[in-house]
Design an enzyme around this catalytic site. Structure first.
Site, PDB file in Angstrom:
ATOM      1  N   GLU A  81     -36.861   0.701   6.036  1.00 45.33           N
ATOM      2  CA  GLU A  81     -37.077   2.153   5.994  1.00 45.33           C
ATOM      3  C   GLU A  81     -38.102   2.512   4.918  1.00 45.33           C
ATOM      4  OE1 GLU A  81     -33.512   4.550   5.994  1.00 45.33           O
ATOM      5  OE2 GLU A  81     -34.618   6.280   5.252  1.00 45.33           O
ATOM      6  N   LYS A 263     -25.042   7.978   3.534  1.00 47.31           N
ATOM      7  CA  LYS A 263     -26.063   7.127   4.176  1.00 47.31           C
ATOM      8  C   LYS A 263     -27.164   6.815   3.155  1.00 47.31           C
ATOM      9  CE  LYS A 263     -29.871   6.066   6.650  1.00 47.31           C
ATOM     10  NZ  LYS A 263     -31.215   5.903   6.102  1.00 47.31           N
ATOM     11  N   ASP A 279     -21.698  -9.486   3.624  1.00 48.79           N
ATOM     12  CA  ASP A 279     -21.307  -8.859   4.882  1.00 48.79           C
ATOM     13  C   ASP A 279     -21.340  -7.338   4.702  1.00 48.79           C
ATOM     14  OD1 ASP A 279     -19.913  -7.801   7.040  1.00 48.79           O
ATOM     15  OD2 ASP A 279     -18.522  -9.487   7.168  1.00 48.79           O
ATOM     16  N   HIS A 378     -41.654  11.289   1.998  1.00 46.89           N
ATOM     17  CA  HIS A 378     -41.160  10.471   3.095  1.00 46.89           C
ATOM     18  C   HIS A 378     -42.223  10.332   4.181  1.00 46.89           C
ATOM     19  CE1 HIS A 378     -38.108   9.091   6.016  1.00 46.89           C
ATOM     20  NE2 HIS A 378     -37.549   8.637   4.919  1.00 46.89           N
TER      21      HIS A 378
HETATM   22  P1  NDP Z   1     -15.780 -18.906   3.291  1.00 43.74           P
HETATM   23  O1  NDP Z   1     -14.913 -19.193   4.449  1.00 43.74           O
HETATM   24  O2  NDP Z   1     -17.155 -19.459   3.301  1.00 43.74           O
HETATM   25  O3  NDP Z   1     -14.991 -19.390   1.962  1.00 43.74           O
HETATM   26  C1  NDP Z   1     -15.560 -19.412   0.706  1.00 43.74           C
HETATM   27  C2  NDP Z   1     -16.218 -20.760   0.467  1.00 43.74           C
HETATM   28  O4  NDP Z   1     -16.845 -20.761  -0.798  1.00 43.74           O
HETATM   29  C3  NDP Z   1     -15.193 -21.865   0.466  1.00 43.74           C
HETATM   30  O5  NDP Z   1     -15.714 -22.945   1.191  1.00 43.74           O
HETATM   31  C4  NDP Z   1     -15.090 -22.228  -1.013  1.00 43.74           C
HETATM   32  O6  NDP Z   1     -14.841 -23.579  -1.178  1.00 43.74           O
HETATM   33  C5  NDP Z   1     -16.494 -21.920  -1.493  1.00 43.74           C
HETATM   34  N1  NDP Z   1     -16.572 -21.691  -2.948  1.00 43.74           N
HETATM   35  C6  NDP Z   1     -17.373 -22.394  -3.799  1.00 43.74           C
HETATM   36  N2  NDP Z   1     -17.243 -21.950  -5.039  1.00 43.74           N
HETATM   37  C7  NDP Z   1     -16.352 -20.937  -5.017  1.00 43.74           C
HETATM   38  C8  NDP Z   1     -15.798 -20.086  -6.020  1.00 43.74           C
HETATM   39  N3  NDP Z   1     -16.142 -20.185  -7.297  1.00 43.74           N
HETATM   40  N4  NDP Z   1     -14.914 -19.147  -5.636  1.00 43.74           N
HETATM   41  C9  NDP Z   1     -14.551 -19.011  -4.343  1.00 43.74           C
HETATM   42  N5  NDP Z   1     -15.017 -19.819  -3.345  1.00 43.74           N
HETATM   43  C10 NDP Z   1     -15.913 -20.765  -3.670  1.00 43.74           C
HETATM   44  O7  NDP Z   1     -15.953 -17.371   3.051  1.00 43.74           O
HETATM   45  P2  NDP Z   1     -14.890 -16.232   2.885  1.00 43.74           P
HETATM   46  O8  NDP Z   1     -13.474 -16.690   3.027  1.00 43.74           O
HETATM   47  O9  NDP Z   1     -15.241 -15.554   1.610  1.00 43.74           O
HETATM   48  O10 NDP Z   1     -15.208 -15.318   4.109  1.00 43.74           O
HETATM   49  C11 NDP Z   1     -16.418 -14.602   4.166  1.00 43.74           C
HETATM   50  C12 NDP Z   1     -17.017 -14.694   5.557  1.00 43.74           C
HETATM   51  O11 NDP Z   1     -16.070 -14.264   6.522  1.00 43.74           O
HETATM   52  C13 NDP Z   1     -18.203 -13.809   5.698  1.00 43.74           C
HETATM   53  O12 NDP Z   1     -19.194 -14.548   6.374  1.00 43.74           O
HETATM   54  C14 NDP Z   1     -17.698 -12.674   6.583  1.00 43.74           C
HETATM   55  O13 NDP Z   1     -18.762 -12.146   7.334  1.00 43.74           O
HETATM   56  C15 NDP Z   1     -16.689 -13.347   7.430  1.00 43.74           C
HETATM   57  N6  NDP Z   1     -15.592 -12.548   8.019  1.00 43.74           N
HETATM   58  C16 NDP Z   1     -15.336 -11.250   7.666  1.00 43.74           C
HETATM   59  C17 NDP Z   1     -14.275 -10.572   8.214  1.00 43.74           C
HETATM   60  C18 NDP Z   1     -14.011  -9.176   7.740  1.00 43.74           C
HETATM   61  O14 NDP Z   1     -14.683  -8.676   6.876  1.00 43.74           O
HETATM   62  N7  NDP Z   1     -12.998  -8.488   8.279  1.00 43.74           N
HETATM   63  C19 NDP Z   1     -13.401 -11.183   9.208  1.00 43.74           C
HETATM   64  C20 NDP Z   1     -13.733 -12.564   9.478  1.00 43.74           C
HETATM   65  C21 NDP Z   1     -14.798 -13.204   8.908  1.00 43.74           C
HETATM   66  P3  NDP Z   1     -13.347 -24.172  -1.114  1.00 43.74           P
HETATM   67  O15 NDP Z   1     -12.890 -24.013   0.293  1.00 43.74           O
HETATM   68  O16 NDP Z   1     -13.542 -25.571  -1.539  1.00 43.74           O
HETATM   69  O17 NDP Z   1     -12.528 -23.388  -2.070  1.00 43.74           O
END
Ligand code: NDP
Length: 424
Positions: A81, A263, A279, A378
């Site tokens: 934008e 917005k 996200d 704008h």
């Molecule tokens: P992930 O599933 O990627 O989990 C976080 C990852 O980061 C894990 O693999 C974790 O490793 C790793 N990690 C490394 N360092 C750290 C740290 N210091 N602290 C925390 N984690 C660490 O992501 P999220 O569970 O956060 O989920 C986010 C995703 O889910 C986004 O892509 C989102 O778009 C999507 N999503 C969103 C929904 C919603 O908003 N309603 C619904 C479903 C999906 P380890 O496993 O070894 O701990």
């Protein structure tokens, strides 16, 4: 090293790259990637989504010199934008001169929920579940042990009843997700709790899912702008400040205005969320729910005037459960560059910067709206897009923009006719 950003917006694209190269030390890989305008590869895109045919680009910009909690950041912005980056840069310049933003992360936990139905006695079930709280928290942590090792994990559990077309008993799990947003973590934990909750409540579980209404991840950003930074003339500065206050009251009163007010705030917040691989749908959903928390959809920010100190004060609170790890962060070279430019902030720091940018964007929009009006600035930038749409070559764009401004008519037909005249 103090970077001299003055005149950055007037520089050409190669000059901007050069200044960045001379001022910010990036790894060789990131530097080369920036120079080659390297984006997400199709191979990675194909792993991230489905039915992939390619990738999609947007302008990648920076807002230089954003002062938050005493630290200066170079903030990456992804937006198509016109005028959003210019407005943010202007606002951050004024606010940084006036002392910058103060941001506070109140807490940082995500909430997930399990909905139970056909529960024979909801009050009794509520009490039984609460009596097993410690065991349930342990069960949740066992389902995702790596977050416990990182210092996070399930922290609390509460239960609420809802009566309506269907009566529900809802169990809320609060989790410290550390540097991640936590959607998948929460969902895994909730899945693990479902059978035990069904057993304790004698009911059925409908779903177990993260809530985007992240009321345990609230962040507040404030700024205090001495009136002299608004205008060198006292009367004008005071009038402008008073009108900005009124504009924020208008957005508290009328949902039609509140939607547009918010917005404008998200012009800044989304630009930074996208740049940092977060996200944005999740943050938008949570913020809009928060904006309606008392039953009426309201503006997220509030501006007040401290007449004694002669300061305009901006304040905004909203849920900001952003991540620096997980999801697609780390897979997109542009997102990696963003975290590098920001100096690898923690999730709490990043949330503070993002809410501050939302407030900056709001300040710029309100100042323009109650001052000269938004159209003047704008439309000048919009004219550039019109020139490109009309088919102008790079060298023809400035003359065509000038022509559109002189004619004060900003539409494609006009742009095409001016281009024809210029070419003949
Ligand atoms: P992930 O599933 O990627 O989990 C976080 C990852 O980061 C894990 O693999 C974790 O490793 C790793 N990690 C490394 N360092 C750290 C740290 N210091 N602290 C925390 N984690 C660490 O992501 P999220 O569970 O956060 O989920 C986010 C995703 O889910 C986004 O892509 C989102 O778009 C999507 N999503 C969103 C929904 C919603 O908003 N309603 C619904 C479903 C999906 P380890 O496993 O070894 O701990």
């Amino acid at each position: 090293m103090k970077i001299n950003w003055s005149g950055f917006s007037k520089k050409t694209y190669p000059e901007r790259l050069e200044l960045l190269k001379d001022s910010i030390i990036l790894s060789q890989e990131l530097q080369e990637g920036l120079e080659k305008n390297e984006n997400l590869s199709v191979q990675i895109a194909d792993q991230l989504s489905e039915n992939v045919l390619g990738t999609f680009s947007l302008p990648y910009s920076i807002v230089p010199e954003v002062l938050v909690n005493g630290q200066t950041y170079t903030v990456p912005y992804v937006t198509e934008e016109p005028s959003v980056v210019a407005a943010a840069s202007f606002a951050c310049k004024v606010i940084s001169r006036a002392g910058g933003f103060t941001a506070q992360v109140h807490e940082r936990q995500m909430i997930g929920q399990v909905a139970l139905y056909q529960v024979p006695d909801r009050e009794e079930a509520r009490q039984v579940i609460l009596s097993q709280k410690e065991e349930l928290l342990k069960l949740a942590n066992q389902a995702y042990p790596s977050i416990v090792k990182r210092g996070g994990g399930a922290r609390d559990l509460r239960v609420e009843q809802f009566s309506g077309q269907t009566d529900f008993l809802v169990v809320y799990l609060h989790v410290d997700t550390q540097e991640a947003m936590g959607a998948n973590m929460l969902n895994t934990m909730l899945e693990a709790l479902k059978p035990r909750l069904e057993n304790l409540s004698q009911g059925q579980s409908l779903m177990g899912i993260l809530s985007n209404y992240a009321t345990e991840s609230l962040v507040t950003a404030t700024c205090r702008i001495a009136l002299r930074y608004l205008s060198p003339q006292n009367d004008q500065a005071r009038e402008l400040a008073e009108k900005i206050v009124l504009a924020s009251h208008f957005a508290q009163a009328d949902p039609y205005r509140a939607a547009t007010h918010n917005k404008g705030i998200f012009n800044g917040i989304d630009a930074l969320l996208i740049a940092t691989g977060n996200d944005w749908r999740a943050i938008e959903a949570g913020a809009h729910a928060y904006a309606s928390r008392d039953g009426l959809y309201r503006g997220l920010s509030l501006w007040t005037l401290d007449s004694e100190k002669e300061e305009l004060i901006g304040e905004m609170t909203l849920p900001m459960p952003v991540a620096t790890k997980g999801g697609s962060i780390g897979l997109n070279p542009r997102v990696v560059l963003s975290h590098e430019l920001l100096g690898h902030p923690s999730a709490k720091e990043l949330a503070s910067i993002i809410v501050s940018m939302g407030l900056a964007q709001n300040f710029a929009a309100l100042k323009a709206l109650v001052g000269a009006g938004i159209q003047q600035g704008h439309m000048k930038l919009q004219a550039k897009s019109l020139a490109l749409l009309a088919g102008a070559k790079e060298a023809e764009v400035p003359k065509l923009v000038e022509g559109l401004i002189a004619e004060k008519t900003f539409n494609l037909e006009k742009a095409k006719s001016i281009l024809e005249i210029l070419r003949s």
